[in-house]
Motif scaffolding. Sequence first.
Motif, PDB file in Angstrom:
ATOM      1  N   ASN A 121       7.182  -8.559  11.621  1.00 52.69           N
ATOM      2  CA  ASN A 121       7.106  -7.229  12.232  1.00 52.69           C
ATOM      3  C   ASN A 121       6.019  -6.391  11.556  1.00 52.69           C
ATOM      4  O   ASN A 121       5.222  -5.729  12.229  1.00 52.69           O
ATOM      5  CB  ASN A 121       8.474  -6.542  12.127  1.00 52.69           C
ATOM      6  CG  ASN A 121       8.603  -5.374  13.053  1.00 52.69           C
ATOM      7  OD1 ASN A 121       8.680  -5.543  14.258  1.00 52.69           O
ATOM      8  ND2 ASN A 121       8.638  -4.177  12.493  1.00 52.69           N
ATOM      9  N   ALA A 122       5.954  -6.435  10.242  1.00 54.15           N
ATOM     10  CA  ALA A 122       4.922  -5.693   9.511  1.00 54.15           C
ATOM     11  C   ALA A 122       3.531  -6.193   9.892  1.00 54.15           C
ATOM     12  O   ALA A 122       2.589  -5.400  10.027  1.00 54.15           O
ATOM     13  CB  ALA A 122       5.143  -5.830   8.003  1.00 54.15           C
ATOM     14  N   ALA A 123       3.390  -7.509  10.080  1.00 48.96           N
ATOM     15  CA  ALA A 123       2.102  -8.077  10.474  1.00 48.96           C
ATOM     16  C   ALA A 123       1.686  -7.580  11.852  1.00 48.96           C
ATOM     17  O   ALA A 123       0.515  -7.244  12.074  1.00 48.96           O
ATOM     18  CB  ALA A 123       2.173  -9.603  10.457  1.00 48.96           C
ATOM     19  N   SER A 134      -2.461   1.863   7.638  1.00 51.37           N
ATOM     20  CA  SER A 134      -1.815   1.139   6.550  1.00 51.37           C
ATOM     21  C   SER A 134      -0.352   0.909   6.877  1.00 51.37           C
ATOM     22  O   SER A 134       0.252   1.657   7.651  1.00 51.37           O
ATOM     23  CB  SER A 134      -1.931   1.911   5.231  1.00 51.37           C
ATOM     24  OG  SER A 134      -1.172   3.100   5.293  1.00 51.37           O
ATOM     25  N   VAL A 135       0.186  -0.156   6.298  1.00 49.35           N
ATOM     26  CA  VAL A 135       1.604  -0.477   6.461  1.00 49.35           C
ATOM     27  C   VAL A 135       2.186  -0.687   5.078  1.00 49.35           C
ATOM     28  O   VAL A 135       1.682  -1.488   4.293  1.00 49.35           O
ATOM     29  CB  VAL A 135       1.812  -1.750   7.317  1.00 49.35           C
ATOM     30  CG1 VAL A 135       3.302  -2.062   7.457  1.00 49.35           C
ATOM     31  CG2 VAL A 135       1.155  -1.608   8.684  1.00 49.35           C
ATOM     32  N   THR A 136       3.252   0.056   4.802  1.00 45.56           N
ATOM     33  CA  THR A 136       4.054  -0.133   3.597  1.00 45.56           C
ATOM     34  C   THR A 136       5.410  -0.616   4.064  1.00 45.56           C
ATOM     35  O   THR A 136       6.004  -0.028   4.964  1.00 45.56           O
ATOM     36  CB  THR A 136       4.210   1.194   2.821  1.00 45.56           C
ATOM     37  OG1 THR A 136       2.917   1.689   2.488  1.00 45.56           O
ATOM     38  CG2 THR A 136       5.045   0.995   1.564  1.00 45.56           C
ATOM     39  N   ASP A 158      -2.982  -7.297   5.540  1.00 47.84           N
ATOM     40  CA  ASP A 158      -2.834  -6.343   4.446  1.00 47.84           C
ATOM     41  C   ASP A 158      -1.622  -5.447   4.669  1.00 47.84           C
ATOM     42  O   ASP A 158      -1.661  -4.525   5.493  1.00 47.84           O
ATOM     43  CB  ASP A 158      -4.097  -5.491   4.328  1.00 47.84           C
ATOM     44  CG  ASP A 158      -4.072  -4.555   3.128  1.00 47.84           C
ATOM     45  OD1 ASP A 158      -3.326  -4.836   2.162  1.00 47.84           O
ATOM     46  OD2 ASP A 158      -4.795  -3.541   3.163  1.00 47.84           O
ATOM     47  N   VAL A 159      -0.526  -5.757   3.975  1.00 51.02           N
ATOM     48  CA  VAL A 159       0.693  -4.954   3.997  1.00 51.02           C
ATOM     49  C   VAL A 159       1.122  -4.760   2.551  1.00 51.02           C
ATOM     50  O   VAL A 159       1.146  -5.718   1.779  1.00 51.02           O
ATOM     51  CB  VAL A 159       1.830  -5.639   4.798  1.00 51.02           C
ATOM     52  CG1 VAL A 159       3.145  -4.888   4.647  1.00 51.02           C
ATOM     53  CG2 VAL A 159       1.448  -5.761   6.271  1.00 51.02           C
TER      54      VAL A 159
END
Length: 191
Positions: A121-123, A134-136, A158-159
Motif C-alpha cells: 500500500n505504501a508503495a 513523501s510517504v512515512t 522511497d518510503v
Amino acid sequence: MTELADHRRASAEAMDAHRAWPTDTPWLREAFEDLPRHAFAPDRLWNWDGHAYAPVDRAADPDRWARLVYAGPYDAAITEITDGRPTSSLSCTSVVADTLDSLDLAPGHRVLELGTGTGWNAALIAHHVGPTGSVTSVEVDPALAARATTTLNGAGIDVDVRVGDGTKGCPDNAPYQRIIATYAVDRVPNA
C-alpha cells in the motif's frame, strides 16, 4: 512464471468484471500494474483449511501461493499468523483500490500511513505522490517493518518506514496532507 502471470491477469479481469476499479482514479490501474502484489508478498502465506491456518510456501507450491496472492477482488492474502490468528495481510485488491481512491492523492502530497504490513500500500501511494511527495509508514511490529523496508528498497521505492505506535503519529515528518490507516481504528487519534 506463466502461472503467476495467469493468476495476475485473472485478478485484473475479476476487478473489471466486478467493476471494482474506481472510475475517477485512473492512476490506480497503472500503479497496480507497475507494482504487482506478488512482489510484496512474503514467500509464506497462510490458508484456512477448515480447521486452522496452514502455511503455503512459494517454493513448495508456487501455483497455490500465486492463487492466494491473486485471489478474488474481495479476498485478502494472509501474510502472518500469531497464536493461530491472522495478524497481517495483503488487503483485498478492491479495498486497496477503494481506500486509495478515497484518499484523493495528488503528486507532491506528504502522506502518513499507519500499518505498513508488506509495504504494498505504501508503495502504491509513493508511486503516485512521486519524488516531490513523501510517504512515512508506521508499523508496530519490528519484523514486519524490517521485511517491508527490505522489499520497498529492493523495488526502488522511497518510503520512510518507522517502528512505532501509529496512534502517536509521526511528528518527525509532519505536516501531512493525507493520513491513512490500513488497520481498523475505533477513532482517529489527535496525534
